[in-house]
Design a protein around this motif. Sequence first.
Motif, PDB file in Angstrom:
ATOM      1  N   ARG A  49       3.012  17.103   7.125  1.00 30.89           N
ATOM      2  CA  ARG A  49       3.253  16.624   8.490  1.00 30.89           C
ATOM      3  C   ARG A  49       4.730  16.731   8.856  1.00 30.89           C
ATOM      4  O   ARG A  49       5.075  17.111   9.973  1.00 30.89           O
ATOM      5  CB  ARG A  49       2.782  15.177   8.650  1.00 30.89           C
ATOM      6  N   ARG A  89       0.133  15.354   2.048  1.00 33.62           N
ATOM      7  CA  ARG A  89      -0.132  15.397   3.485  1.00 33.62           C
ATOM      8  C   ARG A  89       1.076  14.907   4.289  1.00 33.62           C
ATOM      9  O   ARG A  89       1.367  15.435   5.371  1.00 33.62           O
ATOM     10  CB  ARG A  89      -1.378  14.568   3.809  1.00 33.62           C
ATOM     11  N   ALA A  90       1.788  13.918   3.755  1.00 31.92           N
ATOM     12  CA  ALA A  90       2.977  13.421   4.456  1.00 31.92           C
ATOM     13  C   ALA A  90       4.052  14.502   4.544  1.00 31.92           C
ATOM     14  O   ALA A  90       4.689  14.672   5.585  1.00 31.92           O
ATOM     15  CB  ALA A  90       3.534  12.183   3.738  1.00 31.92           C
ATOM     16  N   ILE A 102       4.895   5.228   2.196  1.00 35.62           N
ATOM     17  CA  ILE A 102       5.216   6.570   2.693  1.00 35.62           C
ATOM     18  C   ILE A 102       5.758   6.494   4.115  1.00 35.62           C
ATOM     19  O   ILE A 102       6.742   7.172   4.453  1.00 35.62           O
ATOM     20  CB  ILE A 102       3.971   7.474   2.617  1.00 35.62           C
ATOM     21  N   ASN A 103       5.147   5.674   4.960  1.00 38.73           N
ATOM     22  CA  ASN A 103       5.630   5.540   6.340  1.00 38.73           C
ATOM     23  C   ASN A 103       7.062   5.005   6.372  1.00 38.73           C
ATOM     24  O   ASN A 103       7.892   5.466   7.175  1.00 38.73           O
ATOM     25  CB  ASN A 103       4.713   4.615   7.136  1.00 38.73           C
ATOM     26  N   THR A 129       0.824  -1.213   0.000  1.00 40.06           N
ATOM     27  CA  THR A 129       0.000   0.000   0.000  1.00 40.06           C
ATOM     28  C   THR A 129       0.857   1.261   0.000  1.00 40.06           C
ATOM     29  O   THR A 129       2.009   1.258   0.454  1.00 40.06           O
ATOM     30  CB  THR A 129      -0.922   0.048   1.232  1.00 40.06           C
ATOM     31  N   GLU A 130       0.256   2.345  -0.488  1.00 40.43           N
ATOM     32  CA  GLU A 130       0.957   3.631  -0.503  1.00 40.43           C
ATOM     33  C   GLU A 130       1.229   4.120   0.906  1.00 40.43           C
ATOM     34  O   GLU A 130       2.297   4.701   1.178  1.00 40.43           O
ATOM     35  CB  GLU A 130       0.127   4.655  -1.277  1.00 40.43           C
ATOM     36  N   ARG A 131       0.293   3.907   1.796  1.00 39.82           N
ATOM     37  CA  ARG A 131       0.469   4.370   3.168  1.00 39.82           C
ATOM     38  C   ARG A 131       1.705   3.749   3.803  1.00 39.82           C
ATOM     39  O   ARG A 131       2.509   4.439   4.439  1.00 39.82           O
ATOM     40  CB  ARG A 131      -0.780   4.039   3.992  1.00 39.82           C
ATOM     41  N   ARG A 132       1.867   2.445   3.633  1.00 35.67           N
ATOM     42  CA  ARG A 132       3.025   1.777   4.206  1.00 35.67           C
ATOM     43  C   ARG A 132       4.313   2.237   3.532  1.00 35.67           C
ATOM     44  O   ARG A 132       5.358   2.384   4.192  1.00 35.67           O
ATOM     45  CB  ARG A 132       2.867   0.260   4.087  1.00 35.67           C
ATOM     46  N   THR A 154       3.732   9.831  -7.702  1.00 31.13           N
ATOM     47  CA  THR A 154       2.390   9.345  -7.405  1.00 31.13           C
ATOM     48  C   THR A 154       1.687   8.872  -8.673  1.00 31.13           C
ATOM     49  O   THR A 154       2.138   9.121  -9.791  1.00 31.13           O
ATOM     50  CB  THR A 154       1.567  10.450  -6.732  1.00 31.13           C
ATOM     51  N   PRO A 183      -1.981  11.836  -0.526  1.00 25.45           N
ATOM     52  CA  PRO A 183      -1.234  11.224   0.582  1.00 25.45           C
ATOM     53  C   PRO A 183       0.203  11.736   0.684  1.00 25.45           C
ATOM     54  O   PRO A 183       0.693  11.967   1.798  1.00 25.45           O
ATOM     55  CB  PRO A 183      -1.269   9.725   0.244  1.00 25.45           C
TER      56      PRO A 183
END
Length: 411
Positions: free
Chosen positions: A407, A403-404, A377-378, A372-375, A394, A400
């Motif tokens: 933050r 926003r990263a 980026i993290n 996943t993209e979330r993982r 992207t 996403p």
Amino acid sequence: MIATWRAESQLRGIPPSFRHWQQRCHDLGIPPVIVVTGSRGKSTIVRLLQAIFDEARIQSAIWTDFGVEINGRRQRGEIAGWNRAMARLTESSLDIAIQELDWNLVAAVGLPTATYPIGIITNLCANHAGCLDTPEGQIASRAIPRVSRAVHQSGALCLNGEDYTLHPAASFTAAHLSIAARSVLSPMLRQNDFTGSPNFWIDDNDDIVCGSDQHHQTICSIKDIPLSFSGSATFEVMNVLLATAAALSTGIGIDLVARTLQSFDLSTDELPGSFNVATNGSIRTVIDRIMPSWFLKPVLRAANPQASRRQITVVGGLQTVPGDDIYDVGRLLGRTHGAVICFGDVPEATLAQFKRGISSNEYPPVLVQLPTERRAINRAMQAIRAHDVVLFLTHNDPGPAVRAVARMRGR
């Protein structure tokens, strides 16, 4: 007050004032609309032109991928909003409109002949032979003659003189040509030098110059334009040249154009995922979109000049890259030390070619694949250290990544 050219500085092919150009459009029976098309850079040029017209206090409307705006106000509904803008142009409560068109739309629907006073074609294939064989390249090739013929014979067609795949566009139009190139030695620019229409280039002093070899005028230094990143972002340099060509073709004054270019700041809110660059201490973040190798190469050069810094790349949408090009995309991303983190449901054959491209480099970066993209980026956020470049390529939604970065800057 709308800035105009002074008679003593007027160049051939340039209207004496915006009002003169606007009246000429009305006399010809064509709306004062600038059409912008191409593979990349369209929205940036639209925003540049919008900023120039705002500075000149000209009432304008734009239509981009993000919708329709009239005098900076977003309209509800694209078709209804654009119809409203056209009605206001007719009743002269609006001065000019700028319309961004996609290759697919032009190829499928077409354009009426001799309708636009000014047209801009940003690029097609960046001189990559294999591009024309892709479905996207073939669609663009069918669309180019339609765009060229859509510009009125009394109007101006502004072309990227460094993309030789656009050369046929010149033969399909009866309009005057304005060629933009980073060098005065560009063949397309030299061929157009004696036509009486102004060309636009960067001279040996890094100044933007307009006119002809015999009669030209300096606008400003490309290094004073933030968007160009001191000239290192060559694709943004071309966007600046094409926007300048179109603006001056409407009679806007040189001083006003130069002043706007030097103060223009393209925010992430206006164009998310369009080479959004930010710094957080010594860390540089860049957000763009996945793209073929022929467009990716200059983006990488601007994001991390000479690949001198460690780079962490988060990339999605590999399945959208042309099959014959995925190896080259991997090879380019593998030139920097650091890590490449890819995510999404990528076909095994595509991923294998991408890995081969990365590993073809002498010292390839670490490759990490996540679902996943979330993982992804993290993982990138956890790996960042001082002086890194973090590049987000992207696919559908740059949100996403945006926003990263926000933050990270808020820490």
